[in-house]
Scaffold this active site. Structure first.
Site, PDB file in Angstrom:
ATOM      1  N   ALA A  26      29.624  31.642  45.551  1.00 33.59           N
ATOM      2  CA  ALA A  26      28.879  31.413  46.684  1.00 33.59           C
ATOM      3  C   ALA A  26      27.906  30.398  46.319  1.00 33.59           C
ATOM      4  CB  ALA A  26      27.977  32.433  47.199  1.00 33.59           C
ATOM      5  N   GLU A  57      31.860  44.783  42.569  1.00 35.61           N
ATOM      6  CA  GLU A  57      32.909  45.409  43.678  1.00 35.61           C
ATOM      7  C   GLU A  57      34.055  45.856  42.658  1.00 35.61           C
ATOM      8  OE1 GLU A  57      33.519  45.920  46.681  1.00 35.61           O
ATOM      9  OE2 GLU A  57      32.146  44.771  47.834  1.00 35.61           O
ATOM     10  N   LYS A 107      35.512  41.779  49.985  1.00 39.79           N
ATOM     11  CA  LYS A 107      36.774  41.802  49.048  1.00 39.79           C
ATOM     12  C   LYS A 107      36.594  43.234  48.575  1.00 39.79           C
ATOM     13  CE  LYS A 107      37.087  37.014  48.403  1.00 39.79           C
ATOM     14  NZ  LYS A 107      36.687  35.571  47.660  1.00 39.79           N
ATOM     15  N   ASN A 140      31.867  40.476  38.498  1.00 33.29           N
ATOM     16  CA  ASN A 140      32.812  41.217  37.831  1.00 33.29           C
ATOM     17  C   ASN A 140      33.138  40.975  36.150  1.00 33.29           C
ATOM     18  OD1 ASN A 140      33.982  43.294  40.245  1.00 33.29           O
ATOM     19  ND2 ASN A 140      33.559  40.954  41.101  1.00 33.29           N
ATOM     20  N   GLY A 186      39.663  33.322  49.341  1.00 40.15           N
ATOM     21  CA  GLY A 186      39.930  31.927  48.381  1.00 40.15           C
ATOM     22  C   GLY A 186      38.716  31.794  47.424  1.00 40.15           C
ATOM     23  N   LYS A 211      41.573  41.392  42.628  1.00 39.39           N
ATOM     24  CA  LYS A 211      41.179  40.138  41.626  1.00 39.39           C
ATOM     25  C   LYS A 211      39.961  40.801  41.018  1.00 39.39           C
ATOM     26  CE  LYS A 211      37.754  38.497  44.189  1.00 39.39           C
ATOM     27  NZ  LYS A 211      36.639  37.476  43.911  1.00 39.39           N
TER      28      LYS A 211
END
Lengths: 344, 344
Positions: free
Chosen positions: B150, B291, B108, B266, B146, B201
């Site tokens: 993890a 990310e 992502k 994040n 979605g 996101k």
């Protein structure tokens, strides 16, 4: 929430006077003296807010020469709005001064039986009362909603709200009255959307709490939020609301805070259900109203009437009123045979 | 995430063999022996998963007679996808067997410079490599996304995903491969929407973390979620995505879990920023890729190119790359002069 709204209004320089009406003498006395509520941390009600159990004094002022209230804030649990407003109206019969009073509601729910929203109930009650309505005159009503946990507002933490009314002037007046340096209020004209979203989110929050109680994790709760948003949007659109409202502050914003805040009553109630307590046990030891429990009945009834598929609301209904095991309900929700994602 | 996806695939009876490729010998050795990762609690990698640092073995099998991998799962931080895929491709030059391999990505983000999504990078890299593309043949690519932290998947907690591809067959194949009794996978054909939502996101989650770090409360964070969803939807629609995707599992669902889960990298990074640490200090002590830090640059660049107003992304960009104080940024966001709510 009534306490907090009174304090916010009192902080607005343009507001001359704020009166907080309490439904019992005892409550008025307690709040009048303590100037806070056990449910709010670090909050003190502005000394300028007058607290009274007298409906006439709250609505019309100290005496016949006093200025009546210009804006009435309705902060009453949904199932009690009709009863309380009837009391208020009975106390001020045939007084022309009430005709121009504007009403702003912060209640979130649906009245069982009538299936009316808070503004719907107030419109109906005031229209039926002689002296509170006049042919051709519609009382200006607005709803304030959004992600606004009262205890955070009480601490002056930053928040946002939506002020919705078909009456632009009232939407803006409410915006001005309740905007502070920590609370931003945006206007919106989709009253139906704001009220439907506000009512339904409490039911979804019960399901979110059940997921917490079952320790099912954030992935499951976030999926529930997305699915819950989709189903309350479907209902809202069917009832004439604007889809956009559900993706705004009063929609997904309020839904998120209700599902994720540890303080939310509906989420907390659901969590206890998920841990195995019964509805009655939890309600017995809870001193505040859990809106979603009663509102769930109305939402389920409207969904059935409108032919709208609301699997999460149906699951919460079955848990609350048909004895379905919460774990079984979540399992069923997660395993619904559905191959393509469907939103609207 | 790669570990977890390998374990899920290995649990599917129809899947013959799963190979986990690691980018260094040392990592392959560690995972091959320990069968877990320090980032995942209570997880054990199925004994049937073969771990190797050899790209040729991972893609083509043990020897020339072995069956090559039928489906490649891409679980690589966005800024490393091009480099890693070039290594993989270089290891298997001009081998016809790779032409039919399908790729499913769970990455992502957006690659800086090219501004490509993970599937965009893979499409470009494989198209440039002789032997990995053929005129008129487009490699089937899919994205899985979605609300899927993890560590929760690793514990078998219930979750949902979206499998998106322009190739219906691959979307369904990925759905079948990764559906388990605790993970439901839904198909969707809006690849652009799923990838844009997944990338953006992480940037919104940094802002959510800052709100946590500043102790600004759930009301503010939920407002941010609503506003963040609105701005990433605007960008997605501008880029040809379907609005609906943003209101589904890969949109608001993933955004909610990323903003509210205590485990999200994040969000955690943003929280440290909000508490006063500098970007470099935090990144130095963080052993995993955040990310949103790099993706923020690409999102800001695309927003500017497309003329899309993204105030939250701009604020995060200014904090990360222009030294804006997080508290000042949040104050600015909360006090933007805007009278009516605007979503789309």
């Amino acid at each position: 929430m009534g306490l907090v709204m009174a304090a916010i209004a009192a902080a607005e320089p343009a507001v001359e006077r704020v009166t907080l009406w309490c439904h019992t003498e005892r409550e008025a006395e307690e709040i009048g003296q303590r100037r806070t509520s056990p449910r709010l941390r670090v909050f003190e009600l502005d000394a300028r807010v007058h607290v009274t159990p007298d409906p006439k004094r709250a609505l019309l002022g100290r005496d016949a020469d006093d200025r009546p209230a210009d804006m009435i804030v309705n902060a009453i649990p949904s199932q009690f709005i009709r009863e309380v407003w009837n009391r208020l109206l009975d106390a001020c019969p045939n007084d022309d001064r009430v005709l121009t009073q504007r009403v702003v509601s912060v209640s979130k729910g649906l009245e069982n039986g009538s299936l009316l929203t808070p503004l719907g109930v107030i419109a109906e009650v005031t229209a039926q009362q002689p002296g509170w309505s006049r042919d051709g005159h519609r009382r200006p009503l607005a709803v304030l909603s959004g992600p606004t946990i009262a205890s955070e507002l009480a601490r002056g933490l930053p928040a946002t709200m939506v002020s919705a009314s078909v009456d632009d002037g009232l939407a803006i007046a409410a915006q001005h009255t309740f905007t502070t340096n920590y609370l931003r209020v945006y206007t919106n004209d989709d009253v139906a959307g704001v009220e439907v979203a506000g009512a339904c989110k409490n039911v979804i929050a019960i399901a979110a709490g059940i997921i917490d109680g079952l320790d099912a994790g954030m992935n499951a709760k976030s999926a529930l939020l997305a699915r819950g948003l989709a189903e309350i949007t479907r209902l809202g659109v069917e009832l004439g609301a604007d889809r956009e409202t559900f993706f705004g502050l009063a929609g997904v914003g309020d839904l998120a805070t209700t599902c994720f805040s540890s303080e939310g009553r509906n989420r907390t109630f659901g969590e206890a259900l998920g841990k195995g307590e019964s509805k009655d046990e939890i309600l017995e030891r809870t001193d505040s109203v859990v809106e979603g429990v009663e509102t769930c009945r109305s939402v389920a009834e409207i969904a059935q009437r409108e032919g709208v598929d609301m699997p999460i609301v149906s699951a919460v209904y079955a848990i609350l009123y048909e004895g379905l095991d919460p774990r079984e309900a979540i399992t069923r929700l997660m395993s619904r045979e559905q191959k393509r994602e469907r939103i609207g």
